[in-house]
Design a protein around this motif. Structure first.
Motif, PDB file in Angstrom:
ATOM      1  N   PHE A  39       6.978 -10.342 -11.399  1.00 21.32           N
ATOM      2  CA  PHE A  39       7.881 -11.479 -11.549  1.00 21.32           C
ATOM      3  C   PHE A  39       9.250 -10.943 -11.957  1.00 21.32           C
ATOM      4  O   PHE A  39       9.353 -10.194 -12.932  1.00 21.32           O
ATOM      5  N   LEU A  40      10.267 -11.294 -11.195  1.00 22.39           N
ATOM      6  CA  LEU A  40      11.624 -10.860 -11.516  1.00 22.39           C
ATOM      7  C   LEU A  40      12.312 -11.896 -12.386  1.00 22.39           C
ATOM      8  O   LEU A  40      12.169 -13.103 -12.160  1.00 22.39           O
ATOM      9  N   HIS A  41      13.086 -11.428 -13.361  1.00 22.52           N
ATOM     10  CA  HIS A  41      13.846 -12.327 -14.223  1.00 22.52           C
ATOM     11  C   HIS A  41      15.318 -12.357 -13.814  1.00 22.52           C
ATOM     12  O   HIS A  41      15.904 -13.407 -13.698  1.00 22.52           O
TER      13      HIS A  41
ATOM     14  N   PRO B 184       3.205  -2.813 -21.162  1.00 19.74           N
ATOM     15  CA  PRO B 184       1.950  -3.487 -20.802  1.00 19.74           C
ATOM     16  C   PRO B 184       2.214  -4.786 -20.043  1.00 19.74           C
ATOM     17  O   PRO B 184       3.346  -5.288 -20.033  1.00 19.74           O
ATOM     18  N   PRO B 185       1.179  -5.366 -19.413  1.00 19.06           N
ATOM     19  CA  PRO B 185       1.349  -6.618 -18.669  1.00 19.06           C
ATOM     20  C   PRO B 185       1.985  -7.705 -19.531  1.00 19.06           C
ATOM     21  O   PRO B 185       1.659  -7.856 -20.709  1.00 19.06           O
ATOM     22  N   GLY B 186       2.920  -8.434 -18.914  1.00 14.40           N
ATOM     23  CA  GLY B 186       3.556  -9.561 -19.584  1.00 14.40           C
ATOM     24  C   GLY B 186       4.831  -9.227 -20.324  1.00 14.40           C
ATOM     25  O   GLY B 186       5.617 -10.123 -20.624  1.00 14.40           O
ATOM     26  N   GLU B 187       5.059  -7.939 -20.627  1.00 16.19           N
ATOM     27  CA  GLU B 187       6.271  -7.566 -21.357  1.00 16.19           C
ATOM     28  C   GLU B 187       7.414  -7.291 -20.379  1.00 16.19           C
ATOM     29  O   GLU B 187       7.234  -6.677 -19.332  1.00 16.19           O
ATOM     30  N   VAL B 188       8.615  -7.747 -20.752  1.00 18.72           N
ATOM     31  CA  VAL B 188       9.780  -7.678 -19.873  1.00 18.72           C
ATOM     32  C   VAL B 188      10.520  -6.352 -20.046  1.00 18.72           C
ATOM     33  O   VAL B 188      10.772  -5.908 -21.168  1.00 18.72           O
ATOM     34  N   GLY B 189      10.858  -5.739 -18.930  1.00 18.72           N
ATOM     35  CA  GLY B 189      11.623  -4.490 -18.946  1.00 18.72           C
ATOM     36  C   GLY B 189      12.294  -4.278 -17.612  1.00 18.72           C
ATOM     37  O   GLY B 189      12.424  -5.201 -16.803  1.00 18.72           O
ATOM     38  N   THR B 190      12.712  -3.048 -17.347  1.00 20.45           N
ATOM     39  CA  THR B 190      13.385  -2.710 -16.092  1.00 20.45           C
ATOM     40  C   THR B 190      12.360  -2.318 -15.044  1.00 20.45           C
ATOM     41  O   THR B 190      11.438  -1.548 -15.319  1.00 20.45           O
ATOM     42  N   VAL B 191      12.517  -2.854 -13.828  1.00 20.36           N
ATOM     43  CA  VAL B 191      11.572  -2.610 -12.738  1.00 20.36           C
ATOM     44  C   VAL B 191      11.933  -1.301 -12.038  1.00 20.36           C
ATOM     45  O   VAL B 191      13.079  -1.099 -11.629  1.00 20.36           O
TER      46      VAL B 191
ATOM     47  N   PRO C 214       0.841  -1.204   0.000  1.00 21.32           N
ATOM     48  CA  PRO C 214       0.000   0.000   0.000  1.00 21.32           C
ATOM     49  C   PRO C 214       0.879   1.258   0.000  1.00 21.32           C
ATOM     50  O   PRO C 214       1.820   1.361   0.789  1.00 21.32           O
ATOM     51  N   GLY C 215       0.610   2.166  -0.915  1.00 27.20           N
ATOM     52  CA  GLY C 215       1.401   3.392  -1.004  1.00 27.20           C
ATOM     53  C   GLY C 215       2.635   3.282  -1.854  1.00 27.20           C
ATOM     54  O   GLY C 215       3.325   4.276  -2.083  1.00 27.20           O
ATOM     55  N   SER C 216       2.946   2.067  -2.331  1.00 32.36           N
ATOM     56  CA  SER C 216       4.134   1.864  -3.152  1.00 32.36           C
ATOM     57  C   SER C 216       3.728   1.742  -4.616  1.00 32.36           C
ATOM     58  O   SER C 216       2.682   1.167  -4.934  1.00 32.36           O
ATOM     59  N   THR C 217       4.545   2.295  -5.491  1.00 26.99           N
ATOM     60  CA  THR C 217       4.325   2.200  -6.933  1.00 26.99           C
ATOM     61  C   THR C 217       5.391   1.305  -7.542  1.00 26.99           C
ATOM     62  O   THR C 217       6.571   1.451  -7.222  1.00 26.99           O
ATOM     63  N   VAL C 218       4.985   0.373  -8.383  1.00 28.65           N
ATOM     64  CA  VAL C 218       5.911  -0.507  -9.095  1.00 28.65           C
ATOM     65  C   VAL C 218       5.526  -0.495 -10.567  1.00 28.65           C
ATOM     66  O   VAL C 218       4.370  -0.765 -10.914  1.00 28.65           O
ATOM     67  N   LYS C 219       6.475  -0.177 -11.424  1.00 25.47           N
ATOM     68  CA  LYS C 219       6.227  -0.153 -12.862  1.00 25.47           C
ATOM     69  C   LYS C 219       7.371  -0.838 -13.592  1.00 25.47           C
ATOM     70  O   LYS C 219       8.499  -0.879 -13.091  1.00 25.47           O
TER      71      LYS C 219
ATOM     72  N   GLY D 146      11.985  10.199 -13.757  1.00 27.36           N
ATOM     73  CA  GLY D 146      11.007  11.008 -13.038  1.00 27.36           C
ATOM     74  C   GLY D 146      11.164  10.803 -11.547  1.00 27.36           C
ATOM     75  O   GLY D 146      12.263  10.933 -11.002  1.00 27.36           O
ATOM     76  N   ASP D 147      10.069  10.454 -10.866  1.00 26.02           N
ATOM     77  CA  ASP D 147      10.151  10.207  -9.419  1.00 26.02           C
ATOM     78  C   ASP D 147      10.259   8.722  -9.091  1.00 26.02           C
ATOM     79  O   ASP D 147      10.130   8.319  -7.939  1.00 26.02           O
ATOM     80  N   LEU D 148      10.521   7.894 -10.107  1.00 23.54           N
ATOM     81  CA  LEU D 148      10.742   6.462  -9.903  1.00 23.54           C
ATOM     82  C   LEU D 148      12.240   6.163  -9.904  1.00 23.54           C
ATOM     83  O   LEU D 148      13.021   6.903 -10.507  1.00 23.54           O
ATOM     84  N   PHE D 149      12.641   5.089  -9.235  1.00 25.81           N
ATOM     85  CA  PHE D 149      14.046   4.685  -9.258  1.00 25.81           C
ATOM     86  C   PHE D 149      14.128   3.190  -9.501  1.00 25.81           C
ATOM     87  O   PHE D 149      13.153   2.447  -9.325  1.00 25.81           O
ATOM     88  N   THR D 150      15.296   2.727  -9.924  1.00 26.82           N
ATOM     89  CA  THR D 150      15.486   1.305 -10.202  1.00 26.82           C
ATOM     90  C   THR D 150      16.723   0.762  -9.502  1.00 26.82           C
ATOM     91  O   THR D 150      17.694   1.489  -9.278  1.00 26.82           O
ATOM     92  N   LEU D 151      16.660  -0.525  -9.172  1.00 24.79           N
ATOM     93  CA  LEU D 151      17.817  -1.254  -8.675  1.00 24.79           C
ATOM     94  C   LEU D 151      18.534  -1.978  -9.809  1.00 24.79           C
ATOM     95  O   LEU D 151      19.531  -2.645  -9.585  1.00 24.79           O
ATOM     96  N   GLY D 152      17.978  -1.851 -11.019  1.00 28.01           N
ATOM     97  CA  GLY D 152      18.566  -2.524 -12.170  1.00 28.01           C
ATOM     98  C   GLY D 152      18.026  -3.914 -12.402  1.00 28.01           C
ATOM     99  O   GLY D 152      18.602  -4.684 -13.168  1.00 28.01           O
ATOM    100  N   ASP D 153      16.890  -4.245 -11.749  1.00 29.11           N
ATOM    101  CA  ASP D 153      16.301  -5.562 -11.935  1.00 29.11           C
ATOM    102  C   ASP D 153      15.401  -5.585 -13.164  1.00 29.11           C
ATOM    103  O   ASP D 153      14.766  -4.584 -13.521  1.00 29.11           O
ATOM    104  N   VAL D 154      15.312  -6.754 -13.789  1.00 25.02           N
ATOM    105  CA  VAL D 154      14.494  -6.959 -14.981  1.00 25.02           C
ATOM    106  C   VAL D 154      13.330  -7.872 -14.602  1.00 25.02           C
ATOM    107  O   VAL D 154      13.509  -8.855 -13.883  1.00 25.02           O
TER     108      VAL D 154
END
Length: 514
Positions: free
Chosen positions: A404-406, A355-362, A340-345, A386-394
Motif C-alpha cells: 500500500f502506497l501512502h 515488519p508488516p503494517g509499519e510505514v517506511g520507504t519502499v 515473480p522475480g521482483s523483490t519489494v521491501k 545494497g542491491d535495492l533501489f527506491t523511487l522515494g515512495d512511502v
C-alpha cells in the motif's frame, strides 16, 4: 484461409505474414507488419550510413505515429540507444538531453519545429544528422534517411535499447542507460513474454492494444513495442479524448490498454448516455499505473468495465507489483504483490526492513537487473540500499504481502511533528463534484513548520471563489481527521500534469517557499 503466425518478433511476423495489420496511425491509416519493418529497415540503413555505431544514441522528438515507431525499431535492430523526448519540454531542456545522451542523430517533427531547431543549434547537432517529418528549417526530410542505401536489413544487426529519461519532477532528468546485451534483435526475450503474462496477455491470442498516451512515456512505449512483438495490433491516438477512446475501443474491438487515473476521471465525467452508447465488451485487460488512483474512482471503473481493470506499480529502473480487479476489491487501495522475480521491501531510515503494517520507504529490485543514471553516480548511489533501489515512495506491506502506497517521501508534510500524506487528502477532495483536479502540499508555517495547502482546478463551469473554498473545506472536514485538513484552498486554471497523469507538484509548491 491464411496459415497462423507461429513465431513472435516484429521481423519474424513480417516475414511470415507481411500483410497482417500492425498499426493504426492517429489519422486512421492502417500499416501492415511488412510496411512497418520496411520503414524501420530503411531508417536503420540510413543511421548506419551516417556513421552511427553500436552504443551510439539517436534522439526522437515526434508525436505518436508510425514514424516514431519505425524510428524506435530502427534503433532496436542496430544496437543503438533510442531516446524518445517529451515534446512538452522547451528548447534548452531538449538541448540538455541531446547533449547528455551524446546524440549522433536527431529525428524531429514539424509540429515541434521551433523547439527542434533551437535545441539542435544549442546542442551542436550537425546539419547532416538532423531529419524531420515535414518541413523544419535546417533539417533534411525524413524521406531522405536511408534513401539510396539499398534494400533489406541493415548490418550488422544487434539489439539496441531505449535510453529512458526520468521525468525531472525534482530536478533535471537523468538517463537510465542499461548495458546492451548483444542479442539478436529478432529474438524476443523471455522477460518480454513474462511481463505481458503478468496481465494475462499472450502471443497471438486476439488482443488489440490501444495507445492513448504519448510514446515518450516509458510504460506507454513498452506496451506498444511488446504488443507488436507478440502479434497484437496497436491503435495509436495523437491527443487523448474520452469519447474518442470509447469509439476506437468499439471500432477495433480493443482488448487492452495502458491508462492513467486522470483518463478514468474524464471517462466517468462523460454523460451516462454517451458512456452507454459504446460497446466496450471486448476489453480484457485495462492496465493502469504511473499515478495514484483514488479508490472511489477505481471502484466506479470496476463497476462499469468489470474486473478487467488491473493496476501495477513499477519503475523505469526495474521491479514492481501488480493487482487484478478481483484482488483489489478484497484489498482496496493496494497496488498489489511483487511480480515473480521482483523483490519489494519497506525499510526505515537506517535501511532496516520493517515488519508488516509499519510505514517506511519502499525499495525494489528486479531479479539481478542493474542500471545506472547516466553520468550521475551520486544519484545512483543515493537511490540504493545494497542491491535495492527506491523511487522515494512511502508505504507499508500488509501481512498478506500486499503493498500500500501512502505518498512520495518528498511530498510528505510534517506539521507539528506529525506526518501527513497529501495523497490521502487529494483522494477525498477530488470526489467533490465541483473539483476536476487537486494538489495538496505543505507550505511554511512559523509555529508548525508546515501547514496543509490545497490547490484546486474547478470542474467545468464552476467559478473559483471564497464560498467554494469554504464549501470544499467543510466537505473535507466530514471525511478527514482534523490534523489532515487543508488550512486554505487556492485555485488554478489547470494543474501542471503531463499527459500520463504525473503531477509536477514542485511547480505549484515552490512559489510558496520562495
Amino acid at each position: 484461409m491464411a496459415a497462423p503466425v507461429t513465431t513472435i518478433g516484429l521481423w519474424n511476423i513480417a516475414a511470415e505474414r507481411p500483410e497482417l495489420l500492425a498499426l493504426v496511425d492517429p489519422d486512421g491509416t492502417e500499416v501492415t507488419y511488412g510496411e512497418l519493418t520496411a520503414k524501420a529497415n530503411r531508417y536503420a540503413r540510413g543511421l548506419r550510413a551516417l556513421g552511427l555505431n553500436t552504443g551510439d544514441s539517436v534522439v526522437v522528438l515526434q508525436p505518436n505515429g508510425v514514424e516514431l515507431v519505425a524510428a524506435y525499431f530502427a534503433a532496436i535492430q542496430t544496437g543503438l540507444y533510442v531516446v524518445v523526448v517529451n515534446w512538452h519540454l522547451v528548447a534548452p531542456e531538449v538541448a540538455y538531453i541531446l547533449a547528455d545522451s551524446e546524440a549522433k542523430a536527431f529525428l524531429a517533427h514539424e509540429r515541434f519545429a521551433d523547439v527542434a531547431v533551437a535545441a539542435a543549434d544549442e546542442a551542436g547537432i550537425g546539419a547532416h544528422t538532423r531529419f524531420a517529418v515535414g518541413d523544419v528549417p535546417g533539417f533534411r526530410r525524413i524521406e531522405e534517411l536511408g534513401a539510396g542505401e539499398g534494400e533489406g536489413r541493415p548490418g550488422p544487426r544487434t539489439a539496441g535499447s531505449p535510453m529512458l529519461y526520468t521525468s525531472g519532477t525534482t530536478g533535471r532528468p537523468k538517463g537510465v542507460r542499461r548495458p546492451l546485451t548483444g542479442a539478436d534483435p529478432d529474438a524476443v526475450t523471455p522477460q518480454t513474454t513474462w511481463f505481458f503474462g503478468i496481465f494475462g496477455l499472450e502471443p497471438f491470442d486476439g488482443h488489440v492494444h490501444l495507445c492513448g498516451s504519448p510514446l515518450y512515456h516509458t510504460a506507454v512505449l513498452n506496451f506498444v513495442a511488446i504488443s507488436l512483438q507478440l502479434g497484437h495490433p496497436a491503435v495509436l491516438m495523437d491527443r487523448w479524448d474520452a469519447e474518442e477512446m470509447l469509439r476506437l475501443i468499439e471500432r477495433y474491438r480493443v482488448t487492452h490498454s495502458h491508462v492513467v487515473p486522470t483518463q478514468f476521471r474524464r471517462l466517468l465525467a462523460l454523460p451516462d448516455d454517451v458512456r452507454a452508447g459504446y460497446d466496450t465488451s471486448s476489453l480484457r485487460a485495462m492496465i493502469h499505473g504511473a499515478a495514484p488512483c483514488p479508490p472511489e474512482v477505481k471502484r466506479r471503473m470496476l463497476e462499469w468495465w468489470g474486473p478487467v481493470v488491473t493496476e501495477y506499480y513499477a519503475a523505469t529502473e526495474g521491479g514492481g507489483t501488480a493487482i487484478s480487479g478481483e484482488e483489489w476489491l478484497r484489498k482496496p487501495g493496494s497496488v498489489g504483490r511483487p511480480w515473480p522475480g521482483s523483490t519489494v521491501k519497506v525499510l526505515d531510515d537506517d535501511g532496516e526492513e520493517l515488519p508488516p503494517g509499519e510505514v517506511g520507504t519502499v525499495y525494489l529490485r528486479m531479479g539481478t537487473s542493474t542500471f545506472e543514471y547516466h553520468r550521475d553516480k551520486a544519484k545512483t548511489e543515493k537511490a540504493r540500499v545494497g542491491d535495492l533501489f527506491t523511487l522515494g515512495d512511502v508505504g507499508h506491506i500488509d501481512s498478506d504481502g500486499y503493498l500500500f502506497l501512502h505518498d512520495r517521501k518528498s511530498d510528505m508534510i510534517i506539521s507539528g511533528g506529525v506526518n501527513i500524506y497529501p495523497a490521502e487528502i487529494e483522494n477525498e477532495l477530488v470526489l467533490h463534484p465541483k473539483v476536476l483536479d487537486v494538489a495538496v502540499f505543505g507550505v511554511p508555517h512559523e509555529d508548525w513548520g508546515e501547514q496543509v495547502k490545497a490547490v484546486v482546478q474547478p470542474a467545468a463551469g464552476v467559478e473559483p471563489s471564497g464560498e467554494l473554498a469554504r464549501e470544499l473545506l467543510d466537505y473535507a472536514a466530514t471525511r478527514l481527521a482534523k490534523f489532515k485538513l487543508p488550512r486554505s484552498v487556492d485555485f488554478a486554471d489547470e494543474l501542471p500534469r503531463d499527459p500520463n497523469g504525473k503531477l509536477y507538484k514542485r511547480k505549484l509548491r515552490d512559489p510558496y517557499w520562495a
